[in-house]
Design an enzyme around this catalytic site. Structure first.
Site, PDB file in Angstrom:
ATOM      1  N   ARG A  18       0.836  -1.210   0.000  1.00  9.61           N
ATOM      2  CA  ARG A  18       0.000   0.000   0.000  1.00  9.61           C
ATOM      3  C   ARG A  18       0.871   1.260   0.000  1.00  9.61           C
ATOM      4  NH1 ARG A  18      -3.207   2.244   4.726  1.00  9.61           N
ATOM      5  NH2 ARG A  18      -4.733   3.646   3.773  1.00  9.61           N
ATOM      6  N   HIS A  32       0.577   4.311  -2.632  1.00 15.47           N
ATOM      7  CA  HIS A  32       0.353   5.699  -2.208  1.00 15.47           C
ATOM      8  C   HIS A  32       1.496   6.610  -2.654  1.00 15.47           C
ATOM      9  CE1 HIS A  32      -2.858   4.962   1.149  1.00 15.47           C
ATOM     10  NE2 HIS A  32      -3.136   4.333   0.031  1.00 15.47           N
ATOM     11  N   ASN A  87      -2.678   8.218   4.953  1.00 15.01           N
ATOM     12  CA  ASN A  87      -1.365   7.609   5.179  1.00 15.01           C
ATOM     13  C   ASN A  87      -1.066   7.329   6.649  1.00 15.01           C
ATOM     14  OD1 ASN A  87      -0.668   7.415   2.491  1.00 15.01           O
ATOM     15  ND2 ASN A  87       0.239   9.478   2.424  1.00 15.01           N
ATOM     16  N   HIS A 132      -6.451  -5.813  -2.355  1.00 15.71           N
ATOM     17  CA  HIS A 132      -7.261  -5.907  -1.143  1.00 15.71           C
ATOM     18  C   HIS A 132      -7.553  -7.356  -0.768  1.00 15.71           C
ATOM     19  CE1 HIS A 132      -8.763  -1.452  -1.444  1.00 15.71           C
ATOM     20  NE2 HIS A 132      -7.475  -1.558  -1.201  1.00 15.71           N
TER      21      HIS A 132
END
Ligand code: HEM
Length: 334
Positions: A73, A77, A104, A202
Site C-alpha cells: 500500500r 500511495h 497515510n 485488497h
C-alpha cells in the site's frame, strides 16, 4: 559444423541480451511515462541491490507478515502522489508531509525501507547510489513475495523527489464510485483493467470499523445499510463494529485476508466488498466482467495481470536522469 552452431548460438544470445537489456519505459504505452527505467540499472554500481533489499525485507516480513500489505500500500500511495518518487518516505518537522495525511496515517513499515537503505549505504559501491523510490518499489515486491504472492519485475532508475506535501495527497477514496475511480486511475495513465486488477491487492490486509460504519449502520441517515452490501455480511460486520467504534480491525478479504490469492474477487462478487470502492467494481461492464472471469477461473490470470499492472504502476510520473536526487537517508532530502 559444431563451431558454426556455437557461433549461431552466440549471435542469438547477443540478440536476446540486447532485448532483455532494453529499457522498459517505451514498451508500456503509458502516457504518464516520461522516462525509461532499466532492469539492470545498477549493474555497474551496485549489482547486489536486489539481493540486499530481498534479505532485509525477508528479515522483517517473515517475522511480521502483516507488513506485506502495509508495504504494498505504501508503494501505491507513493506512486499516486507526485509519482513513484519516494515522497511518501519524507518526514516533516511540521507534520505537513505526505505521510501525515489522513489516508497515510495507517501506512506502516517505513522502518523496512530505512533498514534496506542503511544496508545499501554500508555496501561498497552502493553508497549514495540507490534511490529510495527504487528501494520502496523493490521492498513492496519482495514483501509480497515473502507471503507467497505474485512476483513482478522492477525496472530501476527512479530518482527521489525533494517535495512532500500533505496538501497534495489526493488518493482514491474508499467512498468513490467506479466512474470516479476510473478517472483517478486514468489520470495516472492506468486503465480500467489496472483498476480492477490492482484493487485485487485488497486480497490482503486490514482496515477498521471507522471506515465502514456508515455502510453498515447509517447509510442514508435512517439507520439503514448500503443495499450494495450482502445483508448477512452486514449482520456479521455489525457484531464486530459498534456505531461509535472506529478502531477495531476488519479484514479486507474475509476468510482469506492473509493469503495473496484471487479470493477478493469472490467476495466482491458476493457483495462482500468492504468499501464502496470495492463493491462499485460490479457497476462497470469491464470491471464486472473481469471479476466474473476471475471467479469462474479461480483467478487463472490474476497473478500475471497483477504483475503487469504493478510494472505499470511503478512507472507513474517517475523522475529520471538528472531530475530529483538520490537521497542518503529516505526520510530526509539531502
Ligand atoms: C482503487 C482505489 C483504492 C482505494 C479507494 C483504496 C482504499 C483503501 C483503504 C481505505 C484501505 C484501508 C486503510 C485503513 O483502514 O487504514 C486500504 C487498504 C489497503 N490497500 Fe487499498 N485502495 C485502493 C487501491 C489499492 C491499490 C491499487 C493497492 C495496491 C496495489 C492497495 C493496497 C492496499 C492494501 C494492501 C491494503 C491493506 C493495508 C494494511 O493491511 O495495512 N489498495 N485501501
Amino acid at each position: 559444423m559444431a563451431l558454426k552452431n556455437l557461433l549461431a548460438l552466440v549471435v542469438l544470445l547477443a540478440f536476446v541480451g540486447v532485448s532483455v537489456a532494453k529499457p522498459y519505459g517505451n514498451q508500456l504505452g503509458n502516457p504518464r511515462v516520461k522516462g525509461d527505467l532499466d532492469l539492470d540499472y545498477y549493474r555497474s554500481t551496485c549489482p547486489q541491490v536486489e539481493s540486499i533489499v530481498r534479505r532485509v525485507t525477508f528479515q522483517y516480513v517473515s517475522r511480521r507478515p502483516t507488513l506485506a500489505a502495509a508495504l504494498l500500500r505504501m508503494h501505491f500511495h507513493d506512486c499516486f502522489v507526485r509519482g513513484c518518487d519516494g515522497s511518501i518516505l519524507l518526514k516533516s518537522p511540521n507534520k505537513d508531509a505526505e505521510r501525515d495525511a489522513v489516508p497515510n496515517l495507517s501506512v506502516r513499515g517505513y522502518e523496512v525501507v530505512d533498514a534496506a537503505k542503511a544496508a545499501l549505504e554500508r555496501t561498497w559501491g552502493c553508497r549514495g547510489v540507490v534511490s529510495c523510490a527504487d528501494i520502496l518499489a523493490l521492498v513492496a515486491r519482495e514483501a509480497v513475495a515473502v507471503i507467497g504472492g505474485p512476483w513482478w519485475p522492477v525496472p530501476l532508475g527512479r530518482r527521489d523527489g525533494r517535495i512532500s506535501k500533505l496538501s497534495e495527497v489526493n488518493l482514491p477514496s474508499p467512498f468513490s464510485d467506479v466512474k470516479t475511480l476510473k478517472k483517478n486511475f486514468l489520470d495516472k495513465g492506468l486503465n480500467s483493467k489496472d483498476l480492477v486488477v490492482l484493487s485485487g491487492a485488497h486480497t490482503i490486509g486490514v482496515s477498521s470499523c471507522g471506515l465502514i460504519n456508515n455502510r453498515i449502520h447509517n447509510f442514508t441517515g435512517k439507520g439503514d445499510f448500503d443495499p450494495a452490501m450482502n445483508p448477512s455480511y452486514v449482520r456479521t460486520l455489525k457484531k464486530r463494529c459498534k456505531p461509535t467504534d472506529v478502531k477495531t480491525p476488519v479484514d479486507m478479504d474475509p476468510g482469506s485476508a492473509r493469503k495473496f490469492d484471487s479470493h477478493y474477487y469472490n467476495i466482491v462478487a458476493q457483495k462482500k466488498g468492504l468499501f464502496t470502492s470495492d463493491a462499485t467494481l460490479l457497476d462497470d461492464l469491464d470491471t464486472n466482467l473481469y471479476i466474473q472471469a476471475q471467479v469462474l477461473t479461480r483467478g487463472a490470470d490474476f497473478a500475471r495481470d497483477f504483475s503487469d499492472s504493478m510494472v505499470k504502476l511503478g512507472f507513474v510520473e517517475i523522475l529520471t536522469g538528472k531530475k530529483g536526487e538520490v537521497r542518503r537517508r529516505c526520510a530526509f532530502v539531502n
